[in-house]
Design an enzyme around this catalytic site. Structure first.
Site, short mmCIF file in Angstrom:
data_model
loop_
_atom_site.label_atom_id
_atom_site.label_comp_id
_atom_site.label_asym_id
_atom_site.label_seq_id
_atom_site.Cartn_x
_atom_site.Cartn_y
_atom_site.Cartn_z
N GLU A 1 0.84 -1.18 0.00
CA GLU A 1 0.00 0.00 0.00
C GLU A 1 0.88 1.24 0.00
O GLU A 1 2.02 1.21 0.49
CB GLU A 1 -0.91 0.02 1.23
CG GLU A 1 -1.95 -1.10 1.27
CD GLU A 1 -2.99 -0.96 0.17
OE1 GLU A 1 -3.34 0.19 -0.17
OE2 GLU A 1 -3.43 -2.00 -0.35
N ASP A 2 0.36 2.33 -0.55
CA ASP A 2 1.11 3.58 -0.54
C ASP A 2 1.48 3.95 0.89
O ASP A 2 0.64 3.94 1.79
CB ASP A 2 0.27 4.68 -1.18
CG ASP A 2 1.01 6.00 -1.31
OD1 ASP A 2 2.26 5.98 -1.31
OD2 ASP A 2 0.33 7.04 -1.45
N GLY A 3 2.75 4.26 1.09
CA GLY A 3 3.21 4.67 2.41
C GLY A 3 3.70 3.54 3.29
O GLY A 3 4.17 3.80 4.40
N SER A 4 3.62 2.29 2.83
CA SER A 4 4.03 1.17 3.67
C SER A 4 5.22 0.39 3.12
O SER A 4 5.56 -0.67 3.65
CB SER A 4 2.85 0.21 3.89
OG SER A 4 2.43 -0.37 2.66
#
Length: 238
Positions: free
Chosen positions: A55-58
């Site tokens: 996921e975006d940001g992970s």
């Protein structure tokens, strides 16, 4: 190309002629954009995250820097890397990781955990530390997230931009700024201004008209490619 030469691409540009930087998400896409003749590239963290199954940001920072290094090795044009909020790394380590990966520039955002804006003066102090560690070896693009998580007011974005430029940022990037606010932003910010376009020529032309110095696409190009792949899959499945 050195960071100084990359920096020069942002200055002395004719009106309505922004620096257009496609956003590769892997080595293969980077080669496509470089072969098309673009003078430089700018990786999107969200696009790389999607390509790696996150996921975006992970995305773990080790995997993000490894992905950037693969993109850099695949092309002969300079690459700027979106490294989100710096992954909690000390400025010395962050700069070292970027230079080791071969990046000539970076995006650094002023929000935390994709949810909360940082205090602008504290963030400016941190950017100043990054600049001090990097010297002229990195082009720093300071992303401003006030239209994403903050007040959405032009005055707030301009105030943050001025602090970040004073701290040593080479360019500022007010993400998701509404089109009607772009002329006021351009008027209030000295120096290079990065704006985000959709992956089509009409969007790039619109941003050029309102004074963008540099145009990037975030994960838009990766999303476009996945849409085309989905259409192909549906046709084959039928």
């Amino acid at each position: 190309m050195t960071a100084s030469a990359f920096r020069a691409l942002h200055h002395g540009r004719a009106a309505a002629d922004p620096l257009v930087l496609p956003g590769p998400w892997d080595a293969a896409s980077a080669r496509v954009f470089a072969d098309a003749g673009f003078p430089a590239l700018a990786t999107p963290s969200a696009g790389i995250a999607a390509s790696l199954g996150y996921e975006d940001g992970s995305t773990p920072h080790e995997e993000m820097f490894a992905a950037v290094a693969r993109i850099v090795r695949a092309v002969s044009v300079p690459v700027s890397a979106d490294v989100e909020g710096g992954y909690g790394l000390a400025p010395e380590e962050l700069v070292g990781r970027l230079l080791e990966a071969g990046a000539v520039g970076c995006n650094l955002e002023d929000s935390e955990r994709h949810a909360t804006l940082k205090d602008p003066r504290r963030h400016a102090d941190w950017l100043a530390e990054v600049r001090a560690q990097a010297g002229d070896a990195l082009f720093v693009n300071a992303r401003i997230d006030t239209f994403l998580f903050g007040t959405g007011e032009v005055a707030d974005a301009v105030a943050r931009a001025r602090l970040y430029v004073a701290a040593g940022a080479d360019c500022v990037y007010p993400l998701l700024a509404p089109p009607e606010m772009l002329p006021e932003l351009r008027g209030g910010i000295d120096g290079p201004l990065n704006l985000a376009a959709r992956p089509d020529k009409e969007s790039v032309d619109e941003l050029a008209r309102v004074g963008a110095t540099r145009v990037t696409f975030g994960p838009g190009m990766q999303g476009y490619a996945m849409g085309a792949t989905a259409e192909l899959a549906a046709r084959l499945r039928a």
